[in-house]
Design a protein around this motif. Structure first.
Motif, PDB file in Angstrom:
ATOM      1  N   SER A 232      -6.212   6.991  -0.900  1.00 51.44           N
ATOM      2  CA  SER A 232      -6.844   6.263  -2.009  1.00 51.44           C
ATOM      3  C   SER A 232      -7.181   4.830  -1.591  1.00 51.44           C
ATOM      4  CB  SER A 232      -5.939   6.260  -3.242  1.00 51.44           C
ATOM      5  OG  SER A 232      -4.765   5.511  -3.018  1.00 51.44           O
ATOM      6  N   PHE A 233      -6.334   4.224  -0.748  1.00 55.29           N
ATOM      7  CA  PHE A 233      -6.611   2.863  -0.298  1.00 55.29           C
ATOM      8  C   PHE A 233      -7.843   2.837   0.605  1.00 55.29           C
ATOM      9  CE2 PHE A 233      -5.555  -0.969   2.377  1.00 55.29           C
ATOM     10  CZ  PHE A 233      -5.788  -1.889   1.367  1.00 55.29           C
ATOM     11  N   TYR A 234      -8.032   3.874   1.388  1.00 56.01           N
ATOM     12  CA  TYR A 234      -9.208   3.997   2.249  1.00 56.01           C
ATOM     13  C   TYR A 234     -10.490   3.912   1.423  1.00 56.01           C
ATOM     14  CZ  TYR A 234     -12.299   6.019   5.845  1.00 56.01           C
ATOM     15  OH  TYR A 234     -13.296   6.232   6.771  1.00 56.01           O
TER      16      TYR A 234
ATOM     17  N   TYR B  42      -3.500  11.140   7.351  1.00 56.49           N
ATOM     18  CA  TYR B  42      -3.315  10.169   6.275  1.00 56.49           C
ATOM     19  C   TYR B  42      -2.108  10.539   5.419  1.00 56.49           C
ATOM     20  CZ  TYR B  42      -7.524   7.556   7.313  1.00 56.49           C
ATOM     21  OH  TYR B  42      -8.448   6.751   7.922  1.00 56.49           O
ATOM     22  N   SER B  43      -1.924  11.821   5.200  1.00 56.65           N
ATOM     23  CA  SER B  43      -0.775  12.279   4.403  1.00 56.65           C
ATOM     24  C   SER B  43       0.538  11.962   5.110  1.00 56.65           C
ATOM     25  CB  SER B  43      -0.897  13.786   4.148  1.00 56.65           C
ATOM     26  OG  SER B  43       0.212  14.250   3.421  1.00 56.65           O
ATOM     27  N   ARG B  44       0.607  12.226   6.415  1.00 60.56           N
ATOM     28  CA  ARG B  44       1.837  11.985   7.174  1.00 60.56           C
ATOM     29  C   ARG B  44       2.235  10.524   7.154  1.00 60.56           C
ATOM     30  NH1 ARG B  44      -0.658  14.854  11.295  1.00 60.56           N
ATOM     31  NH2 ARG B  44      -0.706  12.967  12.585  1.00 60.56           N
ATOM     32  N   ASN B  45       1.239   9.647   7.129  1.00 62.51           N
ATOM     33  CA  ASN B  45       1.520   8.208   7.217  1.00 62.51           C
ATOM     34  C   ASN B  45       1.524   7.513   5.859  1.00 62.51           C
ATOM     35  OD1 ASN B  45       1.614   7.333  10.235  1.00 62.51           O
ATOM     36  ND2 ASN B  45      -0.087   8.797  10.131  1.00 62.51           N
ATOM     37  N   SER B  46       1.456   8.264   4.764  1.00 61.48           N
ATOM     38  CA  SER B  46       1.424   7.678   3.418  1.00 61.48           C
ATOM     39  C   SER B  46       2.812   7.711   2.775  1.00 61.48           C
ATOM     40  CB  SER B  46       0.440   8.433   2.526  1.00 61.48           C
ATOM     41  OG  SER B  46      -0.882   8.142   2.867  1.00 61.48           O
TER      42      SER B  46
ATOM     43  N   ILE C 279       0.862  -1.176   0.000  1.00 55.72           N
ATOM     44  CA  ILE C 279       0.000   0.000   0.000  1.00 55.72           C
ATOM     45  C   ILE C 279       0.901   1.229   0.000  1.00 55.72           C
ATOM     46  CG2 ILE C 279      -1.758   1.285   1.286  1.00 55.72           C
ATOM     47  CD1 ILE C 279      -1.279  -2.417   1.959  1.00 55.72           C
ATOM     48  N   ALA C 280       0.526   2.224  -0.798  1.00 52.71           N
ATOM     49  CA  ALA C 280       1.361   3.416  -0.920  1.00 52.71           C
ATOM     50  C   ALA C 280       0.625   4.691  -0.528  1.00 52.71           C
ATOM     51  CB  ALA C 280       1.885   3.550  -2.353  1.00 52.71           C
ATOM     52  N   ASP C 281      -0.673   4.773  -0.833  1.00 58.78           N
ATOM     53  CA  ASP C 281      -1.442   5.997  -0.577  1.00 58.78           C
ATOM     54  C   ASP C 281      -2.619   5.637   0.321  1.00 58.78           C
ATOM     55  OD1 ASP C 281      -3.080   8.217  -0.596  1.00 58.78           O
ATOM     56  OD2 ASP C 281      -2.702   8.675  -2.703  1.00 58.78           O
TER      57      ASP C 281
END
Length: 886
Positions: A758-760, A793-797, A753-755
């Protein structure tokens, strides 16, 4: 040839010289005979090569005979060969049956086995075997020591007395079912287009006829659990004929019938469900027969694939889940027939489709899995109702209760229902209609991270004592006995003091549960009998002990190995179990209380000819100072004076696998095999990773880097030659780590998983569920949606932090992976391509979350090995890894 004494008797000096000469001869001639094989064994041990991998097979342990003198096991090889063995645990006598499956003992000296062409009956005493067609129905009665065999094509029933070999025959038999008492069977007979059904006494072969020479076909036999009655359906062969539900009571020798047409009295659109969606079930008072009902006029609704799909945001479940599991109007309903008065009550419905019974089948428990949908945890809560089986009236029992199948379990007697809610265990007293929190005053939690990637859950309820005065519960380490009203609790084990985990010995996940229609119910655990417990120690050891009826704990075995599959033969005080270590392939061991262990079978015994690696449990501390564990795998012929390259393999918690043996192979679904990698002069580190809510990426980096630095400090790792690898959630962790540190010289990320945003918003198509469920309290544990906290979500992507990446990475995925959408790998690759980062992606057509095709498994394994060899060993013999940096 006769030897001559060269020194005459009489002289002490001569005797002394003689003795010295004998000692010299012993040292010169005898010791080399003893020592040379040992010295030579060390010298002659071979380096493991790819051509050797096919020699390894997988040991699959079966069951022992009732007396423990025989045990079954299979050896399965990469070549596809699969052989069943049955071995004598005392003298080692062995029979082998290539392709044998489903072995079951008939007494102590006979084995029944299926293969792809037939069913075999083997005499372990004589070695003689008999072959039957695959459609043969075979049972064994312990009560009468008989094998009962129905040859369906010949319609012949054979009753073979094993002690004498005498066979009795019954002709024209269509089917049979053995009573739980194993004293009788019910048989159906068809002769000259006439049908009969009767009870055959296995002691004398006499038949008590229930119905004789009629027009009805008899089928779906189901016995009351104590063998006091049997239920079945009866219908004629004619088109449009009606069906009877029948109950036959053995004591009164009476048959009672419910005709399908009588169902119209309460439900004109219902018919008997004869598919066994809900198997016929009889209550112990013989006044309730539970059966399934189907609708005669189900409205045909378009299913996925038939045309346009209509997805509404107001739907309880998303469209694919609704199509696979949510069309409750198509599901059979459970009903109950009261033979004493002919009354029929429908229990479940499309409104309340999920049903189970209390322990003694006096009440039903119904619920609706969709009740609180839509919501965004993996399993929704629901309200549970009790149903009066006489009237069909329902009343609420507990609201907004977890829908996990082990979080609400009826007790065996039916008096209580135990449920886990709000981090406590509760008891609902059905008679008194009261709820009691039985754990609120106990100062230890009965919940935690039971499943690595899941949220907090109950450690478990393994059962009740026979009188139901106590319920048994697990905490993180111990087994508790708690009074049913919560007024008294006692700890049966003392594991918390030294972090030892005690659990009741089982051979499978559902051994402590009894199937109960759409749910389960608890079993009885007799603490007045010797109870075998499995132990797992904080230092990695495993073992077994017994909880005696006095309350004392007696150790059976404990060692630095992985011990499992324990069979306890009570009559002979015999223990049979499997043992393995990373440097010892699985083996079967037998012991009793008065003798040493005896190796019954050693799988892959040729491993001794090869150099093999070892494993060690390590401890390290994260940035907060918390002690965590991990596994360190050492290369064969490890030398503390050398500096080795190391691969860090990550996926949540792995330390419990420290003693698991791993067959060397290139046919791994994730392309990684510890036994192969360690033979190539690599160290492997598998650190435990502990996450907190909202900081999944930060925790991952902290734990992995802390563990890596801990091992670097041991001075046998080259700090510039360390690789990182993970797949699935571990692939996400790998992707994120290399955005935060450049401590790793190379990385491999699979099915990742990368994003997170989007995965959410994707669907896990293989399970037909929304991937949003992974983010609340499962796996990512972010606790919020990306709409509530987009920065979280951005910080952890990995994808939004990709500008910091310096580590070359190999990305792989299957192009039919719908567990983790393979486009996540493509997105990550595209980001790295746009940023000019060193990366190579491998996409395998027609492969899912793990690779299943052997050619692809081998390709991936070789490429991962070559990738790490290039970056960690400067091996440029293969050209393709260079292309990512040129």
């Amino acid at each position: 040839m006769k030897t001559q004494n060269i020194f005459p008797y009489g002289s002490k000096k001569q005797e002394s010289l003689c003795m010295k000469l004998k000692q010299t001869l012993f040292l010169f001639f005898i010791l080399p005979l003893v020592a040379c094989p040992l010295w030579g064994q060390v010298v002659q041990k071979k380096q493991l090569t790819e051509s050797d991998y096919m020699k390894w097979g997988e040991l699959i342990v079966g069951n022992p005979s009732p007396d423990g003198r025989w045990i079954t096991y299979r050896m399965r090889y990469e070549s596809g060969s699969d052989t069943l063995f049955v071995r004598n645990t005392i003298n080692g006598e062995t029979f082998n049956m290539p392709g044998g499956i489903f072995p079951r003992f008939a007494g102590n000296e006979h084995l029944i086995v299926n293969d792809k062409n037939s069913i075999q009956s083997l005499s372990l005493k004589t070695g003689m075997h008999q072959s039957y067609p695959l459609d043969t129905h075979i049972e064994y009665s312990t009560e009468t020591d008989q094998i009962i065999t129905l040859l369906r094509k010949e319609k012949q029933l054979q009753l073979q007395k094993l002690s004498t070999g005498v066979i009795s025959l019954v002709n024209d038999v269509a089917d049979f079912s053995m009573s739980p008492t194993q004293k009788e069977i019910i048989i159906s007979i068809k002769e000259k287009e006439k049908y009969s059904v009767g009870i055959l006494n296995l002691r004398n072969s006499a038949i008590e006829w229930i119905a004789r020479q009629g027009n009805g076909v008899f089928y779906n036999f189901a016995w009351e659990e104590n063998g006091k009655a049997v239920a079945f359906y009866s219908s004629s062969d004619s088109i449009g004929s009606s069906t009877d539900l029948c109950l036959y009571k053995l004591e009164t020798k009476k048959i009672l019938r419910l005709n399908q047409k009588e169902l119209n009295n309460f439900a004109s659109d219902k018919i008997f469900d004869k598919t066994d969606s809900y198997p016929l079930t009889i209550s112990s008072d013989l006044d309730k027969v539970f059966f399934g009902l189907n609708s005669t006029n189900i409205e045909v609704e378009q299913k996925a694939g038939d045309g346009v799909e209509v997805w509404n945001t107001a739907d309880k479940w998303i469209y694919p889940l609704e199509q696979s599991s949510g069309r409750f109007y198509e599901k059979a309903n459970l009903a109950v027939w009261h033979p004493s008065n002919g009354c029929v009550v429908k229990i479940s419905s499309s409104e309340f489709p999920s049903v189970m019974l209390n322990g003694n089948k006096t009440l039903a428990i119904i619920s609706n899995p969709k009740q609180y949908e839509p919501q965004f945890e993996i399993v929704a809560p629901r309200d549970y109702y009790l149903v009066d089986l006489d009237t069909g009236q329902k009343e609420i029992m507990v609201k907004k209760q977890s829908g996990y199948h082990t979080d609400l379990l009826p007790s065996p007697s039916g008096r209580f229902v135990a449920y886990y809610k709000d981090k406590n265990w509760w008891i609902y007293d059905v008679k008194m209609k009261i709820h009691i929190n039985i754990t609120q005053h106990i100062k230890v939690p009965f919940f935690g991270r039971v499943n690595g990637l899941g949220g907090d859950a109950a450690y478990g309820n393994p059962g009740w004592t026979p009188d139901e005065k106590e319920i048994l519960l697990y905490d993180q380490y111990d087994i508790w006995g708690i009074k049913n009203n919560g007024t008294l609790s006692r700890r049966l084990t003392k594991g918390r003091e030294d972090k030892t985990i005690y659990r009741i010995n089982t051979l499978g996940d559902y051994d402590l549960l009894l199937r109960n229609f759409d749910g389960f119910k608890s079993i009885v655990v007799d603490l007045n009998d010797r109870l075998i417990l499995r132990t797992q120690y904080d230092d990695g050891k495993t073992g077994y002990c017994s909880l005696e009826k006095t309350g004392a704990i007696e150790q059976i075995i404990c060692r630095s190995s992985f011990l499992n599959h324990m069979h306890y033969i009570k009559k002979s005080e015999l223990y049979i179990y499997q043992e393995q270590r990373f440097d010892l392939p699985p083996r079967l061991v037998a012991k009793n209380n008065s003798s040493m262990e005896k190796i019954t079978f050693q799988s892959n015994a040729h491993y001794e000819k090869f150099q093999h690696s070892t494993s060690e449990l390590i401890t390290y501390r994260n940035a907060a100072g918390k002690e965590l564990k991990g596994i360190l795998y050492f290369p064969s012929n490890f030398d503390t004076n050398k500096k080795y390259p190391m691969i860090v393999y990550i996926y949540e918690k792995q330390s419990h696998n420290v003693h698991k043996y791993i067959n060397p192979t290139l046919l791994s679904g994730n392309g990684f095999n510890e036994s192969v990698i360690t033979t190539k002069d690599y160290l492997i580190l598998c650190p435990d990773i502990e996450h907190e809510t909202g900081t999944v990426g930060e925790n991952t980096v902290d734990c992995v880097v802390s563990a890596t630095n801990h091992v670097i400090g041991k001075n046998f790792v080259d700090p510039l030659k360390i690789g990182l690898m993970g797949e699935s959630f571990g692939g996400y962790e790998t992707n994120f780590i290399i955005t935060q540190t450049d401590i790793f010289a190379a990385a491999v990320s699979g099915a990742s998983i990368a994003d997170l945003t989007s995965f959410y918003l994707t669907v896990g198509w293989d399970l037909s569920i929304s991937d949003m469920t992974r983010f609340q309290s499962e796996q990512w544990r972010l606790g919020k949606s990306p709409f509530e906290d987009p920065d979280l979500y951005s910080r952890n992507s990995p994808i939004t932090n990709a500008t910091s990446i310096k580590t070359p990475i190999l990305i792989w995925a299957g192009k039919s992976d719908w567990h983790v959408n393979w486009n996540q790998s493509v997105e990550f690759y595209m980001a790295l391509r746009r940023l000019g980062k060193p990366a190579t992606m491998l996409l395998y057509p027609d492969e899912k979350h793990i690779l299943m095709k052997e050619k692809n498994q081998k390709d991936l394994s070789l490429r991962i090995n070559q990738w790490f060899d290039y970056y960690l060993k400067n091996d440029q013999s293969v050209g393709w890894p260079k292309e990512a940096v040129n």
